[in-house]
Each structure stands twice: as structure tokens, then as C-alpha cells.
Design an enzyme around this catalytic site. Structure first.
Site, PDB file in Angstrom:
ATOM      1  N   ASP A  90      -1.299   6.428  -8.153  1.00 54.32           N
ATOM      2  CA  ASP A  90      -1.868   5.759  -6.995  1.00 54.32           C
ATOM      3  C   ASP A  90      -1.975   4.250  -7.203  1.00 54.32           C
ATOM      4  OD1 ASP A  90      -3.237   5.234  -4.633  1.00 54.32           O
ATOM      5  OD2 ASP A  90      -5.175   5.838  -5.447  1.00 54.32           O
ATOM      6  N   ASP A 269       1.592   1.192  -0.785  1.00 51.11           N
ATOM      7  CA  ASP A 269       0.701   2.133  -1.464  1.00 51.11           C
ATOM      8  C   ASP A 269       1.392   3.449  -1.765  1.00 51.11           C
ATOM      9  OD1 ASP A 269      -1.639   3.391  -2.447  1.00 51.11           O
ATOM     10  OD2 ASP A 269      -2.032   4.217  -0.474  1.00 51.11           O
TER      11      ASP A 269
END
Length: 390
Positions: A90, A269
Site C-alpha cells: 500500500d 495509490d
């Protein structure tokens, strides 16, 4: 003490003696055992970001990725001997936490109970538990880091935990307000990698299956075999709240020759599945496609089969370079529709709405964008890079 964090929990790293630097180490990004349907991925993306709309060597370390189609996971070893866990990779956070069922501190000779608790609350989910310090192993490199062991977690069924590689400012909410180094920061400062940089290669599943080992993370540099041409680098945006993350400025978004958005600001992201745009941009986009409609069951937009052959490219202009997605790249492949709970014969789009018109966070380029472009996250120079996949 209890620590309430905005996205993911705090991670404190203390690096000790570094092993001999390695020129390249490649490992897989892997997939959860269970599938995540479209509507679950859409809900997860919205929960993840809803709070924002409401409020020195020449070595590198390459880590492979397995594509779960809605997440990429990286294998990390915790403790001595290492207990391997598969954590969501992440770039939208900077912390590490693991489910208690997947890590037993009593089985590690290097584990230290810090006698503190953590609590993470975001969207409609939460996680909480105790904090430990232990050895963390990525590839062949080991360092000591504080991480959370969650005894309670909602919204993470089938997920063992998360490890963040965002800007270290995201870990600033601690008892004394310090910024916490990310694993990449620690690998760099200990001399185990040559640059405080990660290069990320994702690739979409092409055979209709449920998972593939077809991604790679390079720590300390980039893998030039994974992209073509040169990398376009842009500075992290100064516009909040995108500036808190790997945020960038986009000068325009177009569908064919129709402008969907002028200069805007958003985030790159890896932890977000879809390509999300502001409400106004999504409306401007799908106004150009006759019959396009939001499907309440999947949470995705559907496009009539009669219109698929007429679709145009969508282009994001970043740093003076056009990054284009063809219809084949922004539509769900036909052979994957049934695997994710869709209706066979229906055309679904990976491009959806953020659910707001927040000017400082008007888009998120998630996994479905990054499966077409190599991405670079450069902490040293505070910039993001993109290049076409090889």
C-alpha cells in the site's frame, strides 16, 4: 496508550547492522485465497478515502507480486524465525499491522511487547490491538520495526494485514508526534539499498483466472526491463489533502477530444483498486457514452454492448506527457466478469466516482491504472514517476 490514526497504524523502525548489499532480489506480490467481488472492492475504496472528502551502494531489492485482481500482496517475514505473512502492498499509508491469527509473538526470540495499544478507525471499518517490536524481513534484508498486532479488525476478511510505503509523514501521529520511517526508509538509511525509491510493476490478469504472480516491487531503484521509453517524473503536489500522499497534478483529463477535467490534483495509490474521479468528472465522462449507467449491484458503470465498439481513449496529461487508457484497458475483460460477481455479457468500466468534488483530491489512480504504467515513488526527491509498461 491508545493511538487513533487516520488511515493505517503507526510503524516505528529502528535499523541495526545491515547485511551485505545485494544487487537484485526478486520475490512475488501474491493474492488472497478468496475473491473480492466488484461491489466489495468499490466499497473498500470508498471507505478508504471517505475521510478525505469529509474533512549508499548500487544495490536494489526486487520483490515480486501476485495479482489478486483487487489487491497486490507482498510476503513479509515477522520475527525470529520468520513467520511469513502476506500483506497488502500500500503506497497510500506508511505503517505495518498484522492480524493476531497470523503472527505469534511467543514464537519469536526477537519479539518485544511494547506494552502499548493501537486503534485505527476509518470509513466503516476499524482495527485495534497491541504493539510489538520485532525483526522484519523483506527479501534477504532484515531490520527491527514496531508494528501492530490486531486482535480486532472489521472490513479485512481474508486479509492478513497491510504494509505501507507512503510518505513517512503519514506515520506522524504517535505519542510524541514523531515521523516514523517506512521500511524503504530503513533499508536506505542502513545502506541495504542504494536509493530511497521503489519501482512498482503491476500487470493485469489476462487468462480469466483468479490470481497470477505477475507483479514486482523494486526497492532502491527501478527495473528498466519493465517499462519502455523514459520515466516522466513530477513533484508531489503542494495541494492538500493530496499533498499528504503520493499526490500529483494532472493538467487535463480527456475522453477522445472531449475535456473531462482541467488542471486537478489527486493521488497515485497501489492500495486502491479502481480508477476514481470526482463526481463532476465522472458525469462529464459518461455523458459522452450513450446508455452508460451506474450498476447498483456491482458499484461499477456499465456500458451497452452496442456502444463498446464506439468507445474512445481516456487520457491523463501528467508532466506534459499523455498517459492514455484504451477501452480494452479501462473495461473489465469479458473472461473476468463472472469471477468477480458480474453478469456475463455486460461491459463494466474500471472508472468510477470518488463520491465527492473535493478539489484537493479529485482523482485516485489505483491498481487498474497502474496495471498499464510502471510507477516510481521517490522519497529522496519527493516525486512520482510514470512510464509505459514494456
Amino acid at each position: 496508550m491508545v493511538k487513533i490514526l487516520p488511515i493505517l497504524l503507526l510503524s516505528i523502525a529502528c535499523v541495526f547492522a545491515a547485511p551485505t548489499p545485494k544487487t537484485s532480489v526478486k520475490l512475488p506480490l501474491k493474492a488472497p485465497q478468496s475473491r473480492v467481488a466488484y461491489h466489495h472492492a468499490r466499497s473498500r475504496d470508498h471507505c478508504r478515502w471517505s475521510h478525505l472528502s469529509n474533512n549508499s551502494t548500487n544495490s536494489t531489492l526486487n520483490i515480486p507480486a501476485i495479482n489478486a485482481d483487487v489487491s497486490y500482496l507482498i510476503t513479509v517475514g515477522l520475527g525470529t524465525p520468520a513467520q511469513n505473512v502476506d500483506l497488502i502492498f500500500d503506497t497510500g499509508s506508511s505503517d505495518l499491522w498484522v492480524q493476531s491469527a497470523n503472527y505469534d509473538h511467543t514464537q519469536s526470540s526477537s519479539s518485544k511487547d511494547l506494552k502499548e495499544t493501537f486503534s485505527i478507525q476509518y470509513g466503516s471499518g476499524s482495527t485495534s490491538g497491541k504493539e510489538f517490536s520485532d525483526q522484519v524481513t523483506i527479501g534477504g534484508f532484515t531490520f527491527t520495526q514496531e508494528f501492530g498486532v490486531a486482535s480486532q479488525a472489521t472490513g479485512f476478511n481474508g486479509i492478513q494485514g497491510l504494509v505501507g510505503f507512503g510518505p513517512d509523514d503519514l506515520s506522524a501521529i504517535t505519542s510524541n508526534g514523531e515521523n516514523i520511517p517506512t521500511p524503504t526508509d530503513n533499508l536506505y538509511t542502513s545502506g541495504q539499498i542504494s536509493s530511497d525509491v521503489i519501482g512498482v510493476f503491476f500487470k493485469s490478469i489476462t487468462d480469466g483466472g483468479t490470481q497470477e504472480t505477475n507483479g514486482e516491487i523494486t526497492f532502491g531503484g527501478v527495473d528498466a526491463t519493465k517499462f519502455t521509453g523514459s520515466i516522466t517524473y513530477v513533484p508531489v503536489t503542494t495541494v492538500s489533502p493530496a499533498s499528504q500522499y503520493w499526490g500529483i497534478d494532472v493538467s487535463s483529463i480527456t475522453y477522445g477530444t472531449s475535456k473531462v477535467s482541467s488542471t486537478t490534483h489527486g493521488i497515485v495509490d497501489t492500495g486502491t483498486t479502481l480508477i476514481l474521479l470526482s463526481d463532476s468528472s465522472v458525469k462529464a465522462l459518461y455523458k459522452n457514452i450513450r446508455g452508460a449507467a451506474l450498476d447498483n449491484n456491482s458499484g461499477l458503470y456499465t456500458i451497452p454492448s452496442s456502444q463498446v465498439s464506439k468507445l474512445n481513449n481516456i487520457t491523463f496529461t501528467i508532466g506534459g506527457t499523455d498517459f492514455t487508457l484504451t477501452p480494452a484497458q479501462y473495461l473489465v475483460p469479458d473472461n473476468q466478469v463472472a469471477n468477480q460477481g458480474g453478469v456475463s455479457g455486460t461491459a463494466y468500466s474500471w472508472i468510477g466516482s470518488l463520491g465527492s468534488n473535493e478539489s484537493g483530491l479529485a482523482f485516485i489512480l489505483g491498481q487498474k491504472f497502474l496495471e498499464n504504467y510502471y510507477s516510481v515513488y521517490d522519497t529522496t526527491n519527493n516525486r512520482v514517476g510514470l512510464a509505459p509498461l514494456a
